[in-house]
Scaffold this motif. Structure first.
Motif, mmCIF file in Angstrom:
data_model
loop_
_atom_site.group_PDB
_atom_site.id
_atom_site.type_symbol
_atom_site.label_atom_id
_atom_site.label_comp_id
_atom_site.label_asym_id
_atom_site.label_seq_id
_atom_site.Cartn_x
_atom_site.Cartn_y
_atom_site.Cartn_z
ATOM 1 N N GLU A 33 0.839 -1.192 0.000
ATOM 2 C CA GLU A 33 0.000 0.000 0.000
ATOM 3 C C GLU A 33 0.876 1.244 0.000
ATOM 4 O O GLU A 33 1.897 1.296 0.700
ATOM 5 C CB GLU A 33 -0.908 0.029 1.229
ATOM 6 N N LEU A 34 0.484 2.227 -0.791
ATOM 7 C CA LEU A 34 1.138 3.532 -0.794
ATOM 8 C C LEU A 34 0.204 4.511 -0.095
ATOM 9 O O LEU A 34 -0.872 4.839 -0.597
ATOM 10 C CB LEU A 34 1.425 3.989 -2.228
ATOM 11 N N SER A 35 0.595 4.943 1.101
ATOM 12 C CA SER A 35 -0.230 5.856 1.893
ATOM 13 C C SER A 35 0.183 7.291 1.598
ATOM 14 O O SER A 35 1.337 7.662 1.826
ATOM 15 C CB SER A 35 -0.081 5.545 3.382
ATOM 16 N N ALA A 36 -0.755 8.080 1.109
ATOM 17 C CA ALA A 36 -0.479 9.444 0.664
ATOM 18 C C ALA A 36 -1.141 10.459 1.599
ATOM 19 O O ALA A 36 -1.771 10.097 2.596
ATOM 20 C CB ALA A 36 -0.983 9.626 -0.768
ATOM 21 N N GLU A 83 5.330 11.530 -3.470
ATOM 22 C CA GLU A 83 4.420 10.449 -3.859
ATOM 23 C C GLU A 83 4.704 9.984 -5.282
ATOM 24 O O GLU A 83 4.620 8.784 -5.586
ATOM 25 C CB GLU A 83 2.970 10.914 -3.696
ATOM 26 N N ASP A 115 5.681 6.236 -6.420
ATOM 27 C CA ASP A 115 4.953 5.604 -7.542
ATOM 28 C C ASP A 115 5.935 4.997 -8.542
ATOM 29 O O ASP A 115 5.775 3.854 -8.990
ATOM 30 C CB ASP A 115 4.090 6.646 -8.269
ATOM 31 N N TYR A 143 0.123 -2.318 -6.239
ATOM 32 C CA TYR A 143 -0.087 -1.663 -4.957
ATOM 33 C C TYR A 143 -1.376 -0.857 -4.976
ATOM 34 O O TYR A 143 -1.923 -0.531 -6.031
ATOM 35 C CB TYR A 143 1.092 -0.748 -4.608
ATOM 36 N N LYS A 144 -1.841 -0.547 -3.778
ATOM 37 C CA LYS A 144 -3.053 0.249 -3.606
ATOM 38 C C LYS A 144 -2.664 1.592 -3.006
ATOM 39 O O LYS A 144 -1.935 1.635 -2.018
ATOM 40 C CB LYS A 144 -4.029 -0.481 -2.680
ATOM 41 N N LYS A 145 -3.139 2.679 -3.603
ATOM 42 C CA LYS A 145 -2.845 4.011 -3.087
ATOM 43 C C LYS A 145 -3.984 4.462 -2.182
ATOM 44 O O LYS A 145 -5.152 4.405 -2.568
ATOM 45 C CB LYS A 145 -2.652 4.998 -4.236
ATOM 46 N N PRO A 199 4.792 10.651 2.846
ATOM 47 C CA PRO A 199 4.116 9.442 2.379
ATOM 48 C C PRO A 199 4.907 8.190 2.748
ATOM 49 O O PRO A 199 6.094 8.264 3.074
ATOM 50 C CB PRO A 199 4.068 9.637 0.858
#
Length: 684
Positions: free
Chosen positions: A460-463, A483, A487, A497-499, A509
């Motif tokens: 997961e990419l937490s922004a 970010e 990416d 991955y899920k953003k 991030p």
């Protein structure tokens, strides 16, 4: 302005022109009665029209002619996809997707409807009960009730039986509307203080309020729901707990009934089988059974005592981590457990993280705080001497003890504690180096998961959330650039991955790795975080190739997450049966009689010289009892020997999970075991 006909855009790209007021169920039946029967709800996305001036505007929707719709969705983005009942009239051009059981969101709708079935049953049996709310959860649903008399186990059984009757009645879920003031008056008249609160808080004066009816039961609710109670095919009440109204112990105590629901009895049976297996793997029970760790009440909650066997596993874990850090160019550092409060003011933790820190300690010269994390200490090491671009990147790693105040109700064995060891590292580099450093961290994270036996994981990419600027520090452009860099790194590595907007750390991030254990459960452990905030706060510098001073970029990374939490997950993943290289006792020796004690000492010496952790059972017990005790401790190999083995310099090998493997020369066993340990194989 309503239209006589509207356009329905379907997932296959086709467009159907239908009369305004057509429902998703009508569309489903026109495609296939079988599809209509399989559909649970619908997902609609209003189309956007473009004006001649280039401005965008939404088509007029049902909300324009239905005040209740406007009230229900006033706080929502009307252009975003949303779930609606199959019976919802469509009065605008929309993209329409019929949601079946294959869609993950469908199960939550079923569970929300099951919560209404539960409330229906409770009111039919206990009409004096007042209703709270009943949301779906990841594992089922619950409903809060206020009733002076406590529910009993017999009551729960009666409620579940009544729920089956409600399901069998196959009552339609129908959405109705009522003026807000009338709804409030009715709730206040009936003493429904919780419903009064919800209507007051979540609706606007003068609006229409949305209710759902099934049979005689009516509840304030946004929905959506399945078409009827008969679609709640597999449902079960699971347990009862207490909960204070609004989470405040000064308020009335509610009774929270939990349950779960699935599309079929088979799925529900599989769910409870998984729960039973999970209970067998509970790290708290196995920790006691295998004598790995304890939490001592006299010392305090959330503080872990590592016993000798757990300590051995911890040493193996930490040795591997330190060795791997050194191979990857990290330098090992150590920082104090307490530091001046002023340091945490500079870092921003005093403002953003104070609620999770222990209260300050007054000492001779200042106030001090226990450290909740290691980053300010590593920053001070970086800042202690001038740095040139030639010195970068600087990679500092520490297995450092940190302390965080967790509320008493949130702690859970090794998984949520107040004192733990974080395998922390911080990288200071130039902006040009950041993507390579992030790539190296991700590679390291994947190596950790693979080495310790986790083949599957989610990324997961937490922004940041631009609409909540007060929750995130730094400039908007810095967040965007950071970010974008993450990416690119994830894409370059070919990772899916899920953003997730709004879930970033307050300073930058992050990339989170959620491993999947043997039962399919997700565990949040490894994290890699970008930080442009702390270098600015601490005025960090390096001299660039141009001779000018520049600010470095900083990366935080923790791959175990914490040693304690990672260990707890390992216990449950392996059910305490650790692979050979991690097992606290790798080989158990069982001499058949006292006359074989001398040979036992010889075998033990050879195995220990080869680097194995060995225990010999010299008790005056029967052989089978000794074997059973080692097996209960989940020892990978049990070597048994008597006269025959002693004469041949051999051992009879019993392998965990495989049983008696027969006799073999001790030298052959050593070669086999050494190869398994050195390759860190999961198999024996």
């Amino acid at each position: 302005m309503s239209k006589s006909n509207i356009a329905i855009h379907l997932p296959d790209g086709s467009v159907r022109e239908v009369p305004a007021g057509t429902t998703p169920l009508d569309v489903a039946n026109s495609i296939s009665p079988r599809l209509a029967g399989a559909s649970v709800v619908a997902r609609i996305t209003p189309l956007v029209a473009v004006t001649a001036s280039g401005e965008t505007k939404k088509e007029e929707s049902a909300a324009a002619n239905a005040p209740a719709e406007a009230a229900m969705y006033a706080a929502e983005d009307k252009s975003a996809p949303r779930l609606v009942d199959l019976a919802t009239p469509l009065n605008e051009d929309v993209k329409l997707e019929l949601v079946t059981e294959k869609d993950p969101e469908a199960l939550k709708v079923v569970r929300h409807s099951a919560a209404h079935v539960l409330a229906t049953a409770v009111l039919e049996l206990f009409p004096e009960t007042k209703l709270g709310h009943g949301p779906a959860t990841d594992s089922g649903f619950f409903y809060d009730f206020y009733r002076e008399k406590p529910f009993t186990p017999d009551d729960l059984a009666a409620i579940e039986k009544k729920m089956a009757e409600v399901v069998a009645r196959d009552e339609k879920f129908q959405r109705e509307y009522e003026p807000r003031e009338e709804a409030l008056a009715e709730f206040e008249r009936d003493g429904d203080f919780m419903k009064t609160h919800f209507v007051t808080r979540f609706t606007e004066p003068g609006s229409q309020v949305s209710f759902y009816r099934n049979g005689k039961f009516v509840d304030f609710c946004r929905g959506p729901h399945v078409p009827s109670t008969g679609r709640v095919k597999a449902v079960k009440v699971t347990n009862l707990a207490g909960a204070y109204w609004l989470g405040d112990e000064k308020n009335p105590q509610l009774q929270r009934i939990y349950g779960t629901a699935f599309f079929s009895k088979k799925e529900m049976d599989e769910h409870f089988a998984r729960l039973e297996e999970a209970a067998k793997r509970d790290h708290r029970l196995l920790g006691k059974q295998l004598d790995l760790f304890s939490i001592q009440e006299v010392a305090g909650a959330g503080l872990i005592f590592w016993h000798p066997k757990g300590g051995i596993i911890r040493k193996v874990m930490e040795d591997w981590m330190r060795d791997e850090c050194l191979k990857r160019g990290y330098q090992m550092v150590f920082t104090p457990h307490v530091m001046r409060r002023h340091l945490w003011e500079i870092s921003g933790h005093e403002g953003f993280y104070s609620a999770n820190m222990y209260t300050p300690m007054e000492l001779d010269d200042a106030e001090y705080r226990l450290k909740p994390m290691n980053c300010p200490g590593h920053i001070l090491i970086y800042k202690n001497s001038p740095k040139s671009y030639r010195d970068l990147p600087q990679r500092y790693a520490e297995l450092g003890n940190v302390y965080r105040y967790e509320r008493s109700g949130t702690m859970h064995g090794l998984l949520r504690v107040r004192g733990f060891t974080q395998d922390d590292a911080h990288i200071f580099c130039t902006p040009q180096q950041i993507e390579d450093e992030m790539d190296g961290c991700i590679d390291f994270a994947e190596a950790v998961l693979k080495t310790f036996g986790f083949a599957e994981y989610r990324v997961e990419l937490s922004a940041h959330d631009p609409s909540k600027p007060g929750e995130f520090v730094g400039k908007q452009e810095d967040w965007i650039h950071a970010e974008e860099a993450l990416d690119r790194v994830l894409t370059r590595r070919g990772l899916t991955y899920k953003k997730i907007p709004g879930e970033g750390a307050f300073y930058g991030p992050k990339i989170d790795f959620k491993l999947v254990d043997v039962l399919g459960r997700l565990w949040q452990l490894s994290t890699v975080q970008f930080d442009f905030n702390l270098p600015a706060r601490f005025e960090l510098e390096y001299v660039g190739e141009d001779g000018e001073r520049h600010q470095p970029v900083m990366v935080h990374r923790a791959l175990f997450g914490s040693v304690e939490r990672f260990f707890g997950v390992l216990i449950e993943h392996y059910a305490g049966a650790f692979p050979l290289w991690l097992a606290p006792v790798q080989i158990g020796l069982v001499p058949i009689s006292e006359r074989h004690s001398e040979y036992a000492a010889k075998v033990e010496a050879e195995l220990k010289a080869a680097g194995f952790r060995v225990e010999t059972d010299l008790r005056n017990e029967k052989m089978n009892a000794k074997i059973r005790d080692f097996a209960n401790q989940k020892v990978p190999y049990i070597l048994v020997f008597g006269d025959k083995e002693q004469e041949a310099n051999a051992v009879s090998v019993r392998t965990r999970g495989k049983g008696d493997q027969g006799s073999m020369p001790l030298s052959d066993f050593l070669l086999k075991a050494r190869a398994i340990a050195e390759t860190k194989s999961m198999e024996l």
